[in-house]
Motif scaffolding. Structure first.
Motif, PDB file in Angstrom:
ATOM      1  N   GLU A 174      -6.467  10.562  -6.421  1.00  0.00           N
ATOM      2  CA  GLU A 174      -7.141  10.672  -5.086  1.00  0.00           C
ATOM      3  C   GLU A 174      -8.740  10.487  -5.342  1.00  0.00           C
ATOM      4  OE1 GLU A 174      -5.897  10.398  -2.148  1.00  0.00           O
ATOM      5  OE2 GLU A 174      -3.912   9.804  -3.140  1.00  0.00           O
ATOM      6  N   SER A 207      -8.208  -1.381   1.065  1.00  0.00           N
ATOM      7  CA  SER A 207      -8.041  -0.122   1.718  1.00  0.00           C
ATOM      8  C   SER A 207      -7.817   0.918   0.769  1.00  0.00           C
ATOM      9  CB  SER A 207      -6.979  -0.106   2.721  1.00  0.00           C
ATOM     10  OG  SER A 207      -5.645  -0.134   2.419  1.00  0.00           O
ATOM     11  N   ARG A 247      -4.397   2.777  -3.883  1.00  0.00           N
ATOM     12  CA  ARG A 247      -3.550   3.837  -4.288  1.00  0.00           C
ATOM     13  C   ARG A 247      -2.276   3.197  -4.956  1.00  0.00           C
ATOM     14  NH1 ARG A 247      -3.361   6.470   0.224  1.00  0.00           N
ATOM     15  NH2 ARG A 247      -5.347   7.744  -0.301  1.00  0.00           N
ATOM     16  N   GLY A 262      -5.205   2.837   0.607  1.00  0.00           N
ATOM     17  CA  GLY A 262      -3.578   2.823   0.525  1.00  0.00           C
ATOM     18  C   GLY A 262      -3.434   1.683  -0.520  1.00  0.00           C
ATOM     19  N   GLN A 263      -4.127   0.590  -0.384  1.00  0.00           N
ATOM     20  CA  GLN A 263      -4.051  -0.476  -1.306  1.00  0.00           C
ATOM     21  C   GLN A 263      -4.180  -0.124  -2.632  1.00  0.00           C
ATOM     22  OE1 GLN A 263      -6.101  -3.516   0.996  1.00  0.00           O
ATOM     23  NE2 GLN A 263      -4.416  -4.944   0.992  1.00  0.00           N
ATOM     24  N   ALA A 270       0.820  -1.272   0.039  1.00  0.00           N
ATOM     25  CA  ALA A 270      -0.146  -0.023   0.088  1.00  0.00           C
ATOM     26  C   ALA A 270       0.886   1.504  -0.029  1.00  0.00           C
ATOM     27  CB  ALA A 270      -0.733   0.205   1.143  1.00  0.00           C
ATOM     28  N   ILE A 271       0.106   2.538  -0.523  1.00  0.00           N
ATOM     29  CA  ILE A 271       0.745   3.548  -0.208  1.00  0.00           C
ATOM     30  C   ILE A 271      -0.306   4.262   0.773  1.00  0.00           C
ATOM     31  CG2 ILE A 271       1.249   5.892  -1.272  1.00  0.00           C
ATOM     32  CD1 ILE A 271       1.604   4.511  -4.050  1.00  0.00           C
ATOM     33  N   THR A 272       0.320   4.361   2.088  1.00  0.00           N
ATOM     34  CA  THR A 272      -0.958   4.737   2.992  1.00  0.00           C
ATOM     35  C   THR A 272      -1.088   6.238   3.074  1.00  0.00           C
ATOM     36  OG1 THR A 272       1.067   4.784   4.583  1.00  0.00           O
ATOM     37  CG2 THR A 272      -0.797   2.897   4.434  1.00  0.00           C
ATOM     38  N   ALA A 273      -0.095   7.079   2.801  1.00  0.00           N
ATOM     39  CA  ALA A 273      -0.282   8.610   2.590  1.00  0.00           C
ATOM     40  C   ALA A 273      -1.086   9.037   1.240  1.00  0.00           C
ATOM     41  CB  ALA A 273       1.017   9.386   2.941  1.00  0.00           C
TER      42      ALA A 273
END
Ligand code: HEC
Length: 149
Positions: free
Chosen positions: A138, A90, A95, A92-93, A34-37
């Protein structure tokens, strides 16, 4: 050949000649799968995200993905059905999968939407720009997060 398939062939070709340079997603941004931010300060807008998802000029995700109940003239099945993706992944996943799916699936036909390299077929004026802006990524995440089947 239908235009959709022609574009698909083009995308696959773009994938085949990827280069190592120009990555916008760096190792530091990735945690697990994931990219959480978020990529931007402004929260994603699901309405704009839906437009990016269906629009030929933007993501055109419907070329390969289907969403139950979505009004779009054509919906492909090359990629997984995303009707309930919000319950499965999620933000993040999503993203990481949208921004640079080759990090998870090196041979995927899905284009890296937030990456500038390997896009040999983009019009000259768009060279060096990712397919989607950070905000568009986003927006799509905000839209997909609402899809829970
Ligand atoms: C050329 C076909 C293609 C296009 C266009 C495409 N995808 Fe994909 N996508 C795939 C495939 C194929 C996979 C499954 C990964 C794999 O096996 O390669 C995938 C996987 C995904 C996943 C993970 C789904 C899961 O259940 O794990 C998400 C989320 C996703 N895509 C979102 C998008 C979005 C958003 C767009 C548009 C911005 C898009 N895709 C455009 C082919 C495509």
């Amino acid at each position: 050949m239908k235009p959709g398939w022609l574009m698909l062939a083009g995308l696959a070709l773009a994938g085949a000649c990827r280069e190592a340079s120009g990555r916008l997603v760096t190792d530091a941004m990735v945690t697990g799968d994931a990219i959480t931010a978020p990529l931007t300060q402004t929260p994603g807008d699901p309405v704009r995200g839906k437009a990016v998802f269906t629009s030929r000029e933007a993501g055109h995700c419907v070329l390969c993905h289907r969403v139950e109940g979505l009004e779009a003239p054509f919906q492909g099945n090359v990629g997984p059905d995303l009707s309930a993706v919000g319950a499965r992944l999620s933000p993040g996943q999503m993203r990481l999968r949208i921004a640079d799916p080759t990090r998870l699936w090196p041979d995927t036909v899905m284009p890296a939407y937030y990456r500038t390299n390997g896009l040999h077929q983009v019009a000259a004026g768009h060279k060096g720009e990712p397919v989607l802006s950070a905000q568009e990524v986003e927006d799509v995440i905000a839209y997909l997060s609402q899809l829970e089947g």
